[in-house]
Design a protein around this motif. Structure first.
Motif, PDB file in Angstrom:
ATOM      1  N   ARG A 108      42.228  42.928  52.624  1.00  0.00           N
ATOM      2  CA  ARG A 108      43.606  43.158  52.176  1.00  0.00           C
ATOM      3  C   ARG A 108      44.548  42.192  52.905  1.00  0.00           C
ATOM      4  O   ARG A 108      45.457  41.612  52.308  1.00  0.00           O
ATOM      5  CB  ARG A 108      43.989  44.609  52.432  1.00  0.00           C
ATOM      6  N   ARG A 111      44.313  38.689  51.502  1.00  0.00           N
ATOM      7  CA  ARG A 111      45.143  38.539  50.299  1.00  0.00           C
ATOM      8  C   ARG A 111      46.576  38.238  50.697  1.00  0.00           C
ATOM      9  O   ARG A 111      47.209  37.350  50.121  1.00  0.00           O
ATOM     10  CB  ARG A 111      45.117  39.814  49.454  1.00  0.00           C
ATOM     11  N   LEU A 129      41.903  47.682  48.593  1.00  0.00           N
ATOM     12  CA  LEU A 129      42.012  46.219  48.669  1.00  0.00           C
ATOM     13  C   LEU A 129      43.415  45.721  48.306  1.00  0.00           C
ATOM     14  O   LEU A 129      43.645  44.529  48.247  1.00  0.00           O
ATOM     15  CB  LEU A 129      40.974  45.570  47.746  1.00  0.00           C
ATOM     16  N   GLY A 130      44.328  46.644  48.039  1.00  0.00           N
ATOM     17  CA  GLY A 130      45.706  46.262  47.730  1.00  0.00           C
ATOM     18  C   GLY A 130      46.092  46.420  46.276  1.00  0.00           C
ATOM     19  O   GLY A 130      47.218  46.120  45.897  1.00  0.00           O
TER      20      GLY A 130
END
Length: 188
Positions: A108, A111, A129-130
């Protein structure tokens, strides 16, 4: 959107078309049974993003994350073995442990730092993971001797819907790829 991939070459064409639309911070989640072509697709995507052919792009099943440099940084991960057992096999209690292990991998954060994150077996972890992921479910034919694959693409957020809509438009002009039209989760 469902796309028929009659050959490995058509899978590479799909990865190339998608690569031109992706940016740092995007999340691509690859799903499908063992042998469906997740790592092959990830390799084709990384090559299309500029990772040199001399560098191996293999499944990160045991190392969990491979970092690659292309036109954007790429974190290629595999969530299959997270949680001490395969969550994909439905191991009891594995989801919570896997989510905690996933957080320790820092995907995450990657990103947020501008890396494109590509995760095999990551569908249960999209939010961890966002969120806002392009989900690509690859399916092999029932007959293992039969050629080809199919890919079903879905978007879970605004950015991924934009990418999916652009991809759908781009695919209209590519030979060898058949997109019969949107299916569940397709562009509305």
């Amino acid at each position: 959107m469902r796309i028929e991939l009659p050959s490995r070459r058509s899978t590479i064409r799909l990865a190339r078309a998608l690569a031109g639309l992706l940016a740092g911070g995007d999340l691509v989640v690859l799903a499908g049974d063992l042998g469906a072509g997740k790592t092959f697709f990830a390799r084709a995507l990384c090559r299309a993003l500029g990772v040199p052919p001399a560098l191996p792009i293999t499944s990160p099943t045991f190392t969990l994350v491979h970092e690659h440099e292309g036109r954007v940084p790429i974190a290629h991960a595999d969530a299959y073995r997270l949680g001490g057992a395969s969550f994909a096999d439905g191991a009891r209690g594995a989801h919570g442990a896997a989510t905690a292990e996933l957080a320790q991998l820092g995907l995450r954060e990657r990103r947020g730092e501008g890396a494109l994150v590509v995760v095999e077996w990551g569908e249960p972890f999209v939010e961890a993971l966002g969120g806002d992921a392009l989900l690509i479910h690859l399916a092999a034919p029932a007959d293992p001797a039969a050629p080809g694959r199919a890919a079903e693409l879905r978007a879970t957020g605004e950015r991924s819907r934009t990418v999916l809509a652009a991809l759908e438009g781009d695919l209209a002009g590519l030979p060898g790829l058949r997109a019969p039209g949107p299916v569940r989760g397709g562009v509305a």
